[in-house]
Design an enzyme around this catalytic site. Sequence first.
Site, PDB file in Angstrom:
ATOM      1  N   ASP A  17       0.864  -1.176   0.000  1.00  0.00           N
ATOM      2  CA  ASP A  17       0.000   0.000   0.000  1.00  0.00           C
ATOM      3  C   ASP A  17       0.902   1.228   0.000  1.00  0.00           C
ATOM      4  O   ASP A  17       2.112   1.123   0.219  1.00  0.00           O
ATOM      5  CB  ASP A  17      -0.901  -0.004   1.250  1.00  0.00           C
ATOM      6  CG  ASP A  17      -1.778   1.239   1.312  1.00  0.00           C
ATOM      7  OD1 ASP A  17      -2.439   1.545   0.303  1.00  0.00           O
ATOM      8  OD2 ASP A  17      -1.788   1.927   2.350  1.00  0.00           O
ATOM      9  N   SER A  18       0.296   2.379  -0.194  1.00  0.00           N
ATOM     10  CA  SER A  18       1.061   3.629  -0.143  1.00  0.00           C
ATOM     11  C   SER A  18       1.546   3.930   1.280  1.00  0.00           C
ATOM     12  O   SER A  18       2.408   4.782   1.472  1.00  0.00           O
ATOM     13  CB  SER A  18       0.190   4.788  -0.632  1.00  0.00           C
ATOM     14  OG  SER A  18      -1.015   4.823   0.110  1.00  0.00           O
ATOM     15  N   TYR A  49      -0.488   8.481  -2.394  1.00  0.00           N
ATOM     16  CA  TYR A  49      -0.558   8.203  -3.832  1.00  0.00           C
ATOM     17  C   TYR A  49      -1.777   8.890  -4.472  1.00  0.00           C
ATOM     18  O   TYR A  49      -1.806   9.111  -5.672  1.00  0.00           O
ATOM     19  CB  TYR A  49      -0.685   6.696  -4.086  1.00  0.00           C
ATOM     20  CG  TYR A  49       0.591   5.904  -3.891  1.00  0.00           C
ATOM     21  CD1 TYR A  49       1.739   6.462  -3.333  1.00  0.00           C
ATOM     22  CD2 TYR A  49       0.634   4.563  -4.291  1.00  0.00           C
ATOM     23  CE1 TYR A  49       2.894   5.703  -3.158  1.00  0.00           C
ATOM     24  CE2 TYR A  49       1.777   3.806  -4.129  1.00  0.00           C
ATOM     25  CZ  TYR A  49       2.911   4.375  -3.565  1.00  0.00           C
ATOM     26  OH  TYR A  49       4.041   3.621  -3.409  1.00  0.00           O
ATOM     27  N   GLY A  50      -2.765   9.170  -3.645  1.00  0.00           N
ATOM     28  CA  GLY A  50      -4.064   9.621  -4.161  1.00  0.00           C
ATOM     29  C   GLY A  50      -4.065  10.956  -4.875  1.00  0.00           C
ATOM     30  O   GLY A  50      -5.027  11.296  -5.555  1.00  0.00           O
ATOM     31  N   CYS A  80      -3.825  -0.987  -2.024  1.00  0.00           N
ATOM     32  CA  CYS A  80      -4.083   0.432  -2.265  1.00  0.00           C
ATOM     33  C   CYS A  80      -5.096   0.597  -3.407  1.00  0.00           C
ATOM     34  O   CYS A  80      -4.874   0.092  -4.523  1.00  0.00           O
ATOM     35  CB  CYS A  80      -2.753   1.081  -2.648  1.00  0.00           C
ATOM     36  SG  CYS A  80      -2.882   2.830  -2.972  1.00  0.00           S
ATOM     37  N   ASN A  81      -6.178   1.285  -3.133  1.00  0.00           N
ATOM     38  CA  ASN A  81      -7.198   1.509  -4.170  1.00  0.00           C
ATOM     39  C   ASN A  81      -6.651   2.345  -5.322  1.00  0.00           C
ATOM     40  O   ASN A  81      -6.979   2.117  -6.477  1.00  0.00           O
ATOM     41  CB  ASN A  81      -8.403   2.235  -3.566  1.00  0.00           C
ATOM     42  CG  ASN A  81      -9.365   1.281  -2.904  1.00  0.00           C
ATOM     43  OD1 ASN A  81     -10.326   0.849  -3.499  1.00  0.00           O
ATOM     44  ND2 ASN A  81      -9.081   0.932  -1.661  1.00  0.00           N
ATOM     45  N   THR A  82      -5.823   3.328  -4.982  1.00  0.00           N
ATOM     46  CA  THR A  82      -5.263   4.193  -6.026  1.00  0.00           C
ATOM     47  C   THR A  82      -4.376   3.370  -6.967  1.00  0.00           C
ATOM     48  O   THR A  82      -4.516   3.431  -8.191  1.00  0.00           O
ATOM     49  CB  THR A  82      -4.446   5.335  -5.378  1.00  0.00           C
ATOM     50  OG1 THR A  82      -5.307   6.053  -4.485  1.00  0.00           O
ATOM     51  CG2 THR A  82      -3.890   6.267  -6.415  1.00  0.00           C
ATOM     52  N   GLU A 159      -6.038   8.590   9.986  1.00  0.00           N
ATOM     53  CA  GLU A 159      -4.689   8.483  10.555  1.00  0.00           C
ATOM     54  C   GLU A 159      -4.591   9.234  11.888  1.00  0.00           C
ATOM     55  O   GLU A 159      -3.887   8.811  12.797  1.00  0.00           O
ATOM     56  CB  GLU A 159      -3.644   8.995   9.560  1.00  0.00           C
ATOM     57  CG  GLU A 159      -3.610   8.133   8.317  1.00  0.00           C
ATOM     58  CD  GLU A 159      -2.259   8.029   7.647  1.00  0.00           C
ATOM     59  OE1 GLU A 159      -1.307   8.698   8.065  1.00  0.00           O
ATOM     60  OE2 GLU A 159      -2.176   7.246   6.678  1.00  0.00           O
ATOM     61  N   CYS A 191     -11.251   3.226  -0.696  1.00  0.00           N
ATOM     62  CA  CYS A 191      -9.972   3.724  -0.181  1.00  0.00           C
ATOM     63  C   CYS A 191      -9.650   2.926   1.078  1.00  0.00           C
ATOM     64  O   CYS A 191     -10.555   2.637   1.881  1.00  0.00           O
ATOM     65  CB  CYS A 191     -10.072   5.213   0.146  1.00  0.00           C
ATOM     66  SG  CYS A 191      -8.593   5.872   0.939  1.00  0.00           S
ATOM     67  N   THR A 192      -8.375   2.592   1.217  1.00  0.00           N
ATOM     68  CA  THR A 192      -7.953   1.754   2.349  1.00  0.00           C
ATOM     69  C   THR A 192      -8.379   2.304   3.706  1.00  0.00           C
ATOM     70  O   THR A 192      -8.638   1.546   4.631  1.00  0.00           O
ATOM     71  CB  THR A 192      -6.409   1.673   2.367  1.00  0.00           C
ATOM     72  OG1 THR A 192      -5.876   2.997   2.211  1.00  0.00           O
ATOM     73  CG2 THR A 192      -5.897   0.757   1.287  1.00  0.00           C
ATOM     74  N   HIS A 193      -8.427   3.643   3.826  1.00  0.00           N
ATOM     75  CA  HIS A 193      -8.660   4.253   5.146  1.00  0.00           C
ATOM     76  C   HIS A 193     -10.128   4.323   5.544  1.00  0.00           C
ATOM     77  O   HIS A 193     -10.437   4.494   6.718  1.00  0.00           O
ATOM     78  CB  HIS A 193      -8.108   5.679   5.160  1.00  0.00           C
ATOM     79  CG  HIS A 193      -6.609   5.761   5.132  1.00  0.00           C
ATOM     80  ND1 HIS A 193      -5.859   5.239   4.108  1.00  0.00           N
ATOM     81  CD2 HIS A 193      -5.732   6.308   6.010  1.00  0.00           C
ATOM     82  CE1 HIS A 193      -4.578   5.472   4.349  1.00  0.00           C
ATOM     83  NE2 HIS A 193      -4.473   6.115   5.490  1.00  0.00           N
TER      84      HIS A 193
HETATM   85  N1  DGL Z   1      -3.975   3.861   0.128  1.00  0.00           N
HETATM   86  C1  DGL Z   1      -4.618   4.917  -0.630  1.00  0.00           C
HETATM   87  C2  DGL Z   1      -5.842   4.344  -1.351  1.00  0.00           C
HETATM   88  O1  DGL Z   1      -6.433   3.369  -0.939  1.00  0.00           O
HETATM   89  C3  DGL Z   1      -5.049   6.070   0.261  1.00  0.00           C
HETATM   90  C4  DGL Z   1      -3.947   6.955   0.721  1.00  0.00           C
HETATM   91  C5  DGL Z   1      -3.141   7.601  -0.376  1.00  0.00           C
HETATM   92  O2  DGL Z   1      -3.585   8.603  -0.976  1.00  0.00           O
HETATM   93  O3  DGL Z   1      -2.055   7.100  -0.658  1.00  0.00           O
HETATM   94  O4  DGL Z   1      -6.228   4.867  -2.341  1.00  0.00           O
END
Ligand code: DGL
Length: 273
Positions: A17-18, A49-50, A80-82, A159, A191-193
């Site tokens: 993940d990012s 990454y987003g 990571c979704n991105t 976070e 999104c992971t969060h």
């Molecule tokens: N892990 C990223 C996602 O799921 C979220 C955080 C980021 O912007 O890197 O898209």
Amino acid sequence: MQKAKITDSEAAIGVFDSGVGGLTVVKEIFRLMPNEKVVYFGDTARFPYGTRSPERVKYLALENSKILLDYEIKVLVVACNTASSVALDYLDSAISIPIVGVVKPGAYSAARATRNGRIGIIGTNATIESQSYQKELSALNPQIQTVARACPLFVALAEEGWTVGPVARMVAETYLADLRLSGIDALILACTHYPLLKSVIEETLGSGVRLVDSAVATVEEVRRLLDGDGALAQSGVMPNHRFMVSDAEERFRQIGERFLDRPIQDVQRIEVE
Ligand code: DGL
């Protein structure tokens, strides 16, 4: 790329993940497949990454995958979704082991959850701009209508640990007011969060909207894949997980324990460019 059958069931599941967010996926691996060993890499030095370009995310995703391939892994999970949204095909053509991203399983699960065919999608700017979920959903069922919204502040709230209370409620209300009026009956947490903000999102949208957590759907997909190849880990011995980051190990450990809902013993730092 055509993938060979997985033969080493005792190899680990590689997850990247990012940053810390991918631990929401690891949490589901621990819950649904407790025998599996996880090797995790969070690219905390180059987070987030987003807000980055697709080209940059592709480059970083390949770098991260190469780091994990140095360990004995049987499948690569792009938590990571991105990265899943913009880099999955690119990774798939570059890497010989099976790869599972979060978009396809999340879209599939949402298509099953909706009754009225109207689905909301919330994620990072890059995920929403890529239209990855919209494309998957329309491939599954061209009748499905979607409404999408980037909610970047949710990442910081998760976070910071501000997942309930007035600030979280105000941010959720501001982002989600239009979605509430749009008639959706399912919402993809792309999104992971965002799984950490489930309760405030639910409160804002009301009980008529089912929340679809890509993390759960993804881990179910990984389990199906491993099971299909007879490659689920069998050993009853407590697996020895490995957590790696590219910066700020202690911050990762502290926030990560909240995401994972269990202690993280060791975090190792890996140098990246
Ligand atoms: N892990 C990223 C996602 O799921 C979220 C955080 C980021 O912007 O890197 O898209």
